[in-house]
Write a protein that holds these residues in place. Sequence first.
Motif, mmCIF file in Angstrom:
data_model
loop_
_atom_site.group_PDB
_atom_site.id
_atom_site.type_symbol
_atom_site.label_atom_id
_atom_site.label_comp_id
_atom_site.label_asym_id
_atom_site.label_seq_id
_atom_site.Cartn_x
_atom_site.Cartn_y
_atom_site.Cartn_z
ATOM 1 N N HIS A 179 47.650 -16.097 -35.454
ATOM 2 C CA HIS A 179 46.625 -15.198 -34.921
ATOM 3 C C HIS A 179 45.191 -15.709 -35.104
ATOM 4 N N ARG A 180 45.037 -16.951 -35.600
ATOM 5 C CA ARG A 180 43.686 -17.445 -35.876
ATOM 6 C C ARG A 180 43.482 -18.813 -35.233
ATOM 7 N N GLN A 181 42.210 -19.106 -34.917
ATOM 8 C CA GLN A 181 41.873 -20.406 -34.321
ATOM 9 C C GLN A 181 42.090 -21.497 -35.362
ATOM 10 N N SER A 182 43.088 -22.315 -35.174
ATOM 11 C CA SER A 182 43.415 -23.390 -36.110
ATOM 12 C C SER A 182 44.005 -24.556 -35.325
ATOM 13 N N GLY A 183 43.483 -25.768 -35.628
ATOM 14 C CA GLY A 183 43.881 -26.946 -34.879
ATOM 15 C C GLY A 183 42.709 -27.447 -34.056
ATOM 16 N N VAL A 184 43.000 -28.136 -32.994
ATOM 17 C CA VAL A 184 41.953 -28.684 -32.126
ATOM 18 C C VAL A 184 41.637 -27.700 -31.009
ATOM 19 N N VAL A 239 59.734 -9.678 -26.925
ATOM 20 C CA VAL A 239 61.039 -9.863 -27.560
ATOM 21 C C VAL A 239 61.180 -8.793 -28.634
ATOM 22 N N GLN A 240 62.150 -7.867 -28.400
ATOM 23 C CA GLN A 240 62.420 -6.778 -29.334
ATOM 24 C C GLN A 240 61.139 -6.014 -29.701
ATOM 25 N N GLY A 241 60.376 -5.717 -28.691
ATOM 26 C CA GLY A 241 59.185 -4.901 -28.862
ATOM 27 C C GLY A 241 57.945 -5.643 -29.309
ATOM 28 N N GLU A 242 58.080 -6.915 -29.683
ATOM 29 C CA GLU A 242 56.938 -7.717 -30.128
ATOM 30 C C GLU A 242 56.388 -8.536 -28.963
ATOM 31 N N LEU A 243 55.065 -8.803 -29.011
ATOM 32 C CA LEU A 243 54.444 -9.715 -28.046
ATOM 33 C C LEU A 243 54.915 -11.118 -28.413
ATOM 34 N N HIS A 244 55.676 -11.725 -27.525
ATOM 35 C CA HIS A 244 56.312 -13.002 -27.871
ATOM 36 C C HIS A 244 56.558 -13.794 -26.590
ATOM 37 N N GLY A 245 55.965 -15.010 -26.543
ATOM 38 C CA GLY A 245 56.041 -15.834 -25.333
ATOM 39 C C GLY A 245 54.644 -16.103 -24.837
ATOM 40 N N THR A 246 54.406 -15.869 -23.552
ATOM 41 C CA THR A 246 53.061 -16.019 -22.986
ATOM 42 C C THR A 246 52.617 -14.696 -22.398
ATOM 43 N N GLY A 247 51.338 -14.401 -22.511
ATOM 44 C CA GLY A 247 50.837 -13.162 -21.969
ATOM 45 C C GLY A 247 49.345 -13.032 -22.136
ATOM 46 N N VAL A 248 48.804 -11.976 -21.507
ATOM 47 C CA VAL A 248 47.360 -11.716 -21.539
ATOM 48 C C VAL A 248 47.123 -10.394 -22.246
ATOM 49 N N HIS A 249 46.327 -10.427 -23.310
ATOM 50 C CA HIS A 249 45.977 -9.221 -24.058
ATOM 51 C C HIS A 249 44.491 -8.935 -23.868
ATOM 52 N N GLN A 281 49.807 -18.205 -25.694
ATOM 53 C CA GLN A 281 51.116 -18.088 -26.322
ATOM 54 C C GLN A 281 51.074 -17.108 -27.501
ATOM 55 N N TRP A 282 52.235 -16.396 -27.682
ATOM 56 C CA TRP A 282 52.375 -15.399 -28.745
ATOM 57 C C TRP A 282 53.678 -15.663 -29.508
ATOM 58 N N VAL A 283 53.648 -15.380 -30.788
ATOM 59 C CA VAL A 283 54.852 -15.431 -31.617
ATOM 60 C C VAL A 283 54.825 -14.220 -32.548
ATOM 61 N N ALA A 284 55.855 -13.341 -32.398
ATOM 62 C CA ALA A 284 56.010 -12.174 -33.268
ATOM 63 C C ALA A 284 54.741 -11.331 -33.330
ATOM 64 N N GLY A 285 54.123 -11.108 -32.173
ATOM 65 C CA GLY A 285 52.969 -10.228 -32.096
ATOM 66 C C GLY A 285 51.636 -10.862 -32.463
ATOM 67 N N LYS A 286 51.621 -12.167 -32.692
ATOM 68 C CA LYS A 286 50.376 -12.848 -33.067
ATOM 69 C C LYS A 286 50.096 -14.013 -32.138
#
Length: 532
Positions: A112-117, A64-74, A85-90
């Motif tokens: 961008h960090r492991q947080s939650g369960v 979305v507008q050049g940012e990694l946003h949605g679902t994808g494989v990096h 899942q990605w939001v605004a490149g993170k």
Amino acid sequence: KGSCSFANKYFSYNGGWAAGVMQGRGTLTLADGSQYDGAFEKGEMTGAGLRRWATGASYSGQFVQGELHGTGVHISAEGAQYDGQWVAGKRHGHGVFMSTSGDRYTGAFVNHRQSGVGTMHYSSGDVFHGEWADNVRSGEGKMTFADGATLSGRWSADVPHGRCSYSTDNGYCYYGDFVRGVATSAATHLAVAAYQEPASLLLLSKMSTGGSAALTAGDGDLCIAVSILPFADGAAPTVPTFSAAVSVPEGSAEIVWDDALTVDIPAGTRRPAVARLELRKGEGVVATASFSLDAPYAPSREAAKHSRTTARLSLNGGGGEAAPIVLDISYALALAPLPTSAQAGDETGHAEAVAEDPRGEPADAAKDDPGVAPEEPPSISAIGGCAMPPLALRCLRADDVEIQPAKVHPETHEVEEEAKYEQRLFEVPEEGGRCLGVTLSARVPSEPATDAPGDPNATQLKTWHLGEVLSSRDGTAVARLMAPEDAPAGKLQLRICDATPPEVLERLAIPLIEDVVIEVEMEARPSGACEN
């Protein structure tokens, strides 16, 4: 569609256009070798696409507008991979991250960090499932180690912190507090005391023997006398307990005693106890046999009904060429009922300086427990090849207890005399299954070299490994040991050491318990001693 070289020579484009801007499918190439191949909307990378960086990293998924946003494989240049899942490149939402070391995390990400369960499968084979915060374990969670051990409870800053439970497949368990990864309620000392075996019962039920010429000869009914032997020669066995007499039927192929027989085993009898059976006819003894009582001890007579053991004995006569008489028995062992006013040190099997019933008591200790002062371990005597005196082993925690408060001047408030402290030992009901290895050592004459004469006075240290004992959360662990048959007479050293596996000590951040050394006065084994 068409190609365009921008005024900024860093970019070039080939693909769809609309109203003068990139639109639809196209490829944007950068001068450093980076490239985007995918959807464009109003001149921006928006939609599904594949981006490759000059470093070797790549991303395939939604933009979305050049940012990694949605679902994808990096996939990073080093080979680490994230699918989620990605939001605004993170990384944000649910995903799976595989590190270059082979660790795999599946779960929640925030900013961008492991947080939650989430669940981390480590390359070592360990698995952690629980709560995370900023890439570290934080909150409730459970670690299952590759060797089967588990550690569950509260975590903080990636280590156990708070109330946790740890257990292994080989019997070790800890349920107590951790502070920054250190088990604070684990044992630090080992207390060793003499132990007296509790009084118990030998419960004999059906006994039978085949017909024999020795049984049919002469007059009188058959009966069986049972007594308990002392652990060595020189002491008298217990007073025999007699079965009911039965007559020998004419031409009988089998003689059966159906009556139950209860034999008292006195307190202090070393285990395994040895029973002697005498087959009597009238006033005479037809044949005898001794056997070791190796069956487990049931907690009560009632429970013993479900733990019967069968044995076949060969009873030898007093002489001649007569064949042994085969006797089949069914028996069980049970602890004798406790007296209603049992006191420590009496026939209930209490160990000296250990005020707890050997069958276990509730582990609740008084909050104002003053503990006990450390005591010197006992010295014991033993006979080579025989059962050694049993020892009570207790893993305890040492703390300094204030026994005299500081003396303060009432006016100046200056400390005139420092407080006095004394080391005390406390129960550790939080911990059990500490592995305690027992060895016996002595100096023996050295074996001379085959190619050169040796010093006749030279000696070497010889060590016998006598076994291992697991500490008990419920109270006393009893070490029942056999002295080696080749143990020399004289003063020997019995060493009890902490043989807890290193991985347990490391995971709980606890030190080894210091060895306890006991002096043993060993006697040479006399002829016929300790034989069944």
